[in-house]
Design an enzyme around this catalytic site. Structure first.
Site, mmCIF file in Angstrom:
data_model
loop_
_atom_site.group_PDB
_atom_site.id
_atom_site.type_symbol
_atom_site.label_atom_id
_atom_site.label_comp_id
_atom_site.label_asym_id
_atom_site.label_seq_id
_atom_site.Cartn_x
_atom_site.Cartn_y
_atom_site.Cartn_z
ATOM 1 N N ASP A 1 -18.947 22.371 -20.642
ATOM 2 C CA ASP A 1 -18.699 23.783 -20.920
ATOM 3 C C ASP A 1 -19.537 24.644 -19.974
ATOM 4 O OD1 ASP A 1 -18.251 26.289 -22.516
ATOM 5 O OD2 ASP A 1 -17.371 24.881 -23.920
ATOM 6 N N HIS B 1 -20.141 30.747 -24.152
ATOM 7 C CA HIS B 1 -19.134 29.806 -24.658
ATOM 8 C C HIS B 1 -19.720 28.416 -24.930
ATOM 9 C CE1 HIS B 1 -15.343 27.418 -24.409
ATOM 10 N NE2 HIS B 1 -14.745 28.530 -24.775
ATOM 11 N N SER C 1 -10.856 26.674 -28.409
ATOM 12 C CA SER C 1 -12.188 26.298 -27.923
ATOM 13 C C SER C 1 -13.169 26.107 -29.065
ATOM 14 C CB SER C 1 -12.767 27.403 -27.041
ATOM 15 O OG SER C 1 -12.386 27.244 -25.713
#
Ligand SMILES: *[C@@H]1O[C@H](CO)[C@@H](O)[C@H](O)[C@H]1NC(C)=O
Ligand SMILES: *[C@@H]1O[C@H](CO)[C@@H](O)[C@H](O)[C@H]1NC(C)=O
Ligand SMILES: *[C@@H]1O[C@H](CO)[C@@H](O)[C@H](O)[C@H]1NC(C)=O
Ligand SMILES: *[C@@H]1O[C@H](CO)[C@@H](O)[C@H](O)[C@H]1NC(C)=O
Ligand SMILES: *[C@@H]1O[C@H](CO)[C@@H](O)[C@H](O)[C@H]1NC(C)=O
Ligand SMILES: *[C@@H]1O[C@H](CO)[C@@H](O)[C@H](O)[C@H]1NC(C)=O
Ligand SMILES: *[C@@H]1O[C@H](CO)[C@@H](O)[C@H](O)[C@H]1NC(C)=O
Length: 733
Positions: A129, A202, A512
C-alpha cells in the site's frame, strides 16, 4: 465519456506517462539448474542481447524474470533469445478508495471480531500500500514478544523513517520506488516520503484495519466513544510501500513488493489496489499472487470501486480472494432544513463539536461554485468537486456536500474541518435549486451523532464492483463482501495547518477497506488452522458467509435497494465466527491452478509466465473449469445444442475438517430456469480430512430469454455445520 473518467484517464496518462523507454516485465524460462543466482541469470541475458537497459528489479520469487527500462528495439532484441518467454509493459495500478483522504471518525468494529486470538502472534500480515504512520497507537507493541522465528524481513530506513520505528507489532517496513521514479519523476519529497512512511493515509488505514492493536477511545472530542481495533489485533504487520501520495502504483514496484513479501515469509498478503479485468498473464498482481499462494500465503485483494456497472471487477484470478464492500450497522445521521421548511436527511462526521452543541441554526445558504463571501454561512458544495476546499479561513459555519451524477448512489459521511452533511443527488438537486432561485436562502443543520444497529445491514455498497467475471465466466467473483463503508482506522498524524489537520484516525470507504478486513480475518483463521492452504482458508470464509442482513432478509444492493445477487455479493457477508468451524472445505493445490490454466486454453508460454516453470498440459487429460474445486458455482449457458441434453455437470471434492459426520444436500433454484440435482445426495465422513466427491447437474431451460440470470445455492449440512455455495447461471445475450 463521463467527466470523472476523463479526469481519471488524464491522471493515468500523466502518472503513467511513457517516454521512449518504458518499464517492461521480462518473463524468462526457468533458470537452468547449473546457475545459482537469479540476478546473474538476468544480467547475462542483458549482456548477451547487448542492451544498455537499466535493470530495475531482479525478481526471485514473484515472477521468473526482471523489470527494466527498454526501448521497442531492445524489446525486439530480447525476444530473439529463446530464454525470453514474453516482455510485457508494466501496468499502472490505483488504490481502491472512493473519496479524497479527508474523512475522519470514530467508533467500534468489535462486532466483527470475536475470537480467541492468542496464537495469532505468529501470523504475519503483509500489506502492499502507501506505507505506514508508525507512531500511530494502532501499531503499539505493548505485550508482544519477539517476531516469529520464521520472519526474514527488514525495517528499511529512509526519509523520516529509522529502523527503530519498527517494533514487535510493526515488524517490517520496506519501500519500492524504482518503477515509479523511472516512469514519472523523482518522488516529490514535499508531498511524500522516500521511505516506508505514509503520506497518503491509505496504507496506515488498511494495515491498521487488518491487524492494528486495539486502541481505546479512538473517539473524537466526545463523539461516540469506542475502540478501534484491527481484525487480528495480535497478528504482526509488515508494510510494503509501493504506492505513492497520488494513489498510483507501478506494476514493477508491486511485483517487487510481492517478491520481498514472499521472501520475508508473510502469511497473509493484503492488496487494496487493482486496475481493470486483465488476463492473468498480463496482470502483475495475479502473477505475483500465484507465487505467493504456492508458498501458502493467503492473498486477498479488493474487488474494485466501479459498481454498480456490470463486469466492473478487478483481481479475479481464482487463486486470489476477491473482496467486495458492504455497509456496517452504523450511521451518522444528520439533517438539513431549508428556510422554506423542506428537510433532507444525510450523513455527517462532526468535527470539533460536542453532542451538546449539535445544531447550526438558520443562517444564509450559498452555493460554492458561485463564490462570494462564505463568512457566517452554510455552503453547498458538489460532492464530485469536493476538492473545492471550503476552509476555516473562509469563516463558513458548515458545508452541505450534495452528490451529483458523478458520485454514484452512495452517500458517504464526510469528515471535514468544518461541520458538514452529505446528501444524495435527489436531495442535492432540490437544495441546489433552492439556493439558486431563492433571493434569501437559509438553512440549518442538525446532527444526531452516531447511531448503531442500523437496519438493514449489511447492504452492498453501490460502488462495490460486480460480476459477471468476463475473464473466466465459470468462476463466480467477487468471492464475498466485508465491511467497506465509513470504516474507522488509523491515519497519518502530521501537519500543523488546521485545514490539513490529521488527528490520527480517519473514516474511509471503498473495497480498499473491505479487503484488509478479510485479510485480518484470514490471519485469525490461519492462526487457528496453521496447516490450511490459502484455498482452504478462503473456502471456510466463503461457505460460512451470510446471505442475510440483520433484519433476517436477503442482503440488499444499495444500487437499487433490491436483494443483491451472487454477482454482487459472491457467497455473502463474511461471518468470521462460523468460518472457524466450516465442517467441510473445498481445497485446491498448485496443480489444480495449472490445470485451470490448461482448461482456460492458455498457451504454454502464457502458462510459463504465470507459473514460472515449464508445464505442459497433458493432451490426454480432460481439463474442465467445471471441475475446478471452487467453493461457488458459475454456469455460463452456451450453445444449447451442444452436450445434447442441456445439462451442465460440475464436480467437486470436499474435505471433512470437522471430523466424522453425515452431510445431506439441499438445493435452492428457480425451477423455471434450472433444475439442480446432486449425486450423491448424502456424504458420509468417518474421520477428519477424508475427501468425498459429488457431481452437480444443472439442467437448464433452453428457452429462457437471452441475457437472463438465475441464482440459487447448494448447501451441505450435518446438522451442526452449514456449508453453502452460491450458484449463478447466465444465458447468452
Ligand atoms: C478462549 O479462551 C478461553 C479463556 O482463556 C478458553 O477457555 C477457551 O477454551 C478459548 N477458546 C478457544 C477456541 O481457544
Ligand atoms: C521529517 O523529519 C524531520 C526531522 O525529524 C522534521 O524536521 C520534518 O518536519 C519531518 N518532515 C515531515 C514532513 O514530517
Ligand atoms: C465577509 O462577511 C463578514 C461578515 O458578514 C465580514 O466580517 C468579512 O469582512 C467579509 N469578508 C470579505 C472578504 O468581504
Ligand atoms: C446471518 O445473519 C443473521 C442476522 O445477523 C443471523 O440471524 C443469522 O444467524 C446469520 N446466519 C449465519 C449462518 O450466521
Ligand atoms: C450452436 O451449435 C450449432 C450446432 O453445433 C451451430 O450450428 C451454431 O453455430 C452454434 N451457435 C453458437 C452461437 O455457437
Ligand atoms: C424442473 O423440473 C420440473 C418438475 O419435474 C419441471 O416441471 C421443470 O420444467 C423443470 N425445469 C427445467 C428447467 O428443466
Ligand atoms: C484430499 O484431497 C486433497 C487435495 O484436494 C489432498 O491434498 C489430500 O491428500 C486428500 N486427502 C486424502 C486423505 O486423500
Amino acid at each position: 465519456m463521463s467527466f470523472s473518467s476523463a479526469i481519471y484517464l488524464l491522471l493515468l496518462m500523466f502518472m503513467c506517462a511513457s517516454s521512449e523507454r518504458v518499464t517492461n516485465i521480462v518473463h524468462m524460462a526457468p533458470m537452468p539448474s547449473v546457475m545459482e543466482d537469479k540476478h546473474t541469470y538476468h544480467e547475462l541475458l542483458i549482456r548477451k542481447a547487448s542492451i544498455s537497459a537499466e535493470l530495475l528489479y531482479s525478481y526471485k520469487h514473484a515472477v521468473e524474470g526482471f523489470a527494466a527500462r527498454l526501448t521497442p528495439d531492445e524489446v525486439e532484441s530480447l525476444l530473439l533469445h529463446p530464454e525470453v518467454v514474453a516482455v510485457v509493459p508494466e501496468i499502472c495500478y490505483k488504490l481502491q478508495t472512493t473519496r479524497s483522504p479527508f474523512f475522519l471518525g470514530l467508533d467500534d468494529q468489535r462486532e466483527y471480531f470475536t475470537s480467541n486470538c492468542s496464537s495469532s502472534d505468529d501470523v504475519i500480515v503483509g500489506v502492499i500500500d502507501t506505507g505506514v504512520w508508525p507512531e500511530s497507537e494502532s501499531f503499539n507493541d505493548k505485550g508482544f514478544g519477539p517476531a516469529p522465528r520464521s520472519w526474514k524481513g527488514e525495517c528499511e530506513e529512509g526519509t523520516n523513517f529509522t529502523a527503530s520505528l519498527c517494533n514487535q507489532k510493526l515488524i517490517g517496513a520496506r519501500y519500492l520506488y524504482k518503477g515509479f521514479e523511472a516512469e514519472n519523476f523523482p518522488i516529490d519529497e514535499t508531498q511524500d516520503f522516500k521511505s516506508p512512511r505514509d503520506s497518503n493515509g491509505h496504507g496506515t488505514h488498511t494495515s491498521s484495519t487488518a491487524a492494528g492493536t486495539a486502541v481505546k477511545e479512538a473517539s473524537f472530542l466526545g463523539y461516540a466513544p469506542g475502540v478501534a481495533s484491527g481484525m487480528a489485533p495480535r497478528a504482526r504487520i509488515a508494510i510494503y510501500k509501493a504506492c505513492w501520495y497520488s494513489g498510483y502504483c507501478m506494476g514493477s514496484d508491486i511485483l517487487a513488493a510481492m517478491d520481498k513479501a514472499i521472501e520475508d515469509k508473510v502469511n497473509v498478503l493484503s492488496i487494496s489496489l487493482g486496475l481493470g479485468m486483465l488476463k492473468y498473464d498480463k496482470d502483475s498482481i495475479a502473477i505475483g499472487a500465484l507465487a505467493a499462494v504456492e508458498r501458502g500465503i493467503f492473498v486477498s485483494a479488493s474487488a474494485g470501486n466501479d459498481g454498480p456497472s456490470k463486469s466492473s471487477l478487478v483481481n479475479v484470478a481464482p487463486w486470489i480472494t476477491t473482496v467486495g464492500a458492504g455497509t456496517v450497522d452504523r450511521d451518522f445521521p444528520a439533517m438539513a432544513i431549508l428556510g422554506n421548511g423542506r428537510s433532507f436527511a444525510g450523513f455527517s462526521m462532526l468535527f470539533k463539536r460536542r453532542r451538546s452543541d449539535l445544531t447550526i441554526n438558520q443562517v444564509p445558504l450559498v452555493y460554492a461554485p458561485l463564490g462570494g463571501n462564505f463568512s457566517g454561512k452554510i455552503v453547498v458544495v458538489d460532492m464530485g468537486r469536493a476538492n473545492l476546499v471550503v476552509d476555516t479561513k473562509s469563516g463558513a459555519l458548515g458545508i452541505i456536500y450534495a452528490n451529483t451524477a458523478l458520485d454514484g448512489i452512495e452517500v458517504i459521511a464526510r469528515y471535514d474541518v468544518l461541520p458538514s452533511l452529505a446528501v444524495d443527488k435527489q436531495s442535492g438537486d432540490e437544495i441546489r435549486d433552492y439556493v439558486l432561485k431563492e433571493s434569501n436562502p437559509t438553512a440549518m443543520i442538525t446532527f444526531e451523532g452516531t447511531v448503531i444497529n442500523v437496519k438493514p445491514s449489511p447492504v452492498v455498497a453501490g460502488f462495490s464492483s460486480r460480476g459477471p467475471n468476463t475473464i473466466t465466466p465459470e468462476i463466480l467473483k467477487p468471492d464475498l463482501i466485508a465491511p467497506g463503508v465509513n470504516i474507522i482506522a488509523a491515519w497519518t498524524g502530521s501537519g500543523s495547518n488546521p485545514d490539513l489537520f490529521r488527528p490520527g484516525f480517519s473514516i474511509q470507504s471503498g473495497t480498499s477497506m473491505a479487503c484488509p478486513h478479510l485479510s485480518g480475518l484470514a490471519a485469525l483463521l490461519k492462526a487457528a488452522n496453521p496447516k490450511w492452504s490459502p484455498a482452504a482458508l478462503r473456502s471456510a470464509l466463503m461457505t460460512t458467509a451470510n446471505g442475510s442482513g440483520n433484519d433476517g432478509k436477503p442482503i440488499l444492493d444499495s444500487a437499487n435497494r433490491k436483494p443483491s445477487t451472487p454477482f454482487v455479493h459472491g457467497a455473502g457477508h463474511v461471518s468470521p465466527v462460523s468460518a472457524l468451524t466450516p465442517g467441510l472445505i473445498y481445497d485446491l493445490t498448485t496443480e489444480d491452478y495449472l490445470g485451470f490454466l490448461c482448461a482456460s486454453d492458455y498457451t504454454s508460454s502464457q502458462i510459463k509466465i504465470i507459473a514460472r516453470r515449464d508445464f505442459t498440459c497433458d493432451p490426454k487429460k480432460d481439463y474442465r473449469i467445471a471441475d475446478f474445486n471452487y467453493p461457488s458455482f458459475a454456469v455460463r449457458i452456451h450453445n444449447h445444442s451442444r452436450g445434447g441434453d442441456g445439462a451442465y455437470r460440475y464436480t467437486r471434492i470436499v474435505t471433512s475438517v470437522g471430523g466424522a459426520g453425515t452431510y445431506t444436500v439441499k438445493v435452492v433454484s428457480d425451477k423455471k430456469a434450472v433444475n439442480i440435482s446432486v449425486e450423491p445426495e448424502v456424504l458420509e465422513f468417518k474421520q477428519v480430512n477424508e475427501n468425498k466427491s459429488y457431481t452437480v447437474t444443472f439442467t437448464v431451460n433452453p428457452s429462457m430469454p437471452s441475457g437472463t440470470n438465475s441464482f440459487g445455492g447448494i448447501e451441505w449440512s450435518d446438522g451442526r455445520h452449514v456449508v453453502r455455495s452460491p450458484v449463478a447461471l447466465s444465458w447468452p445475450k
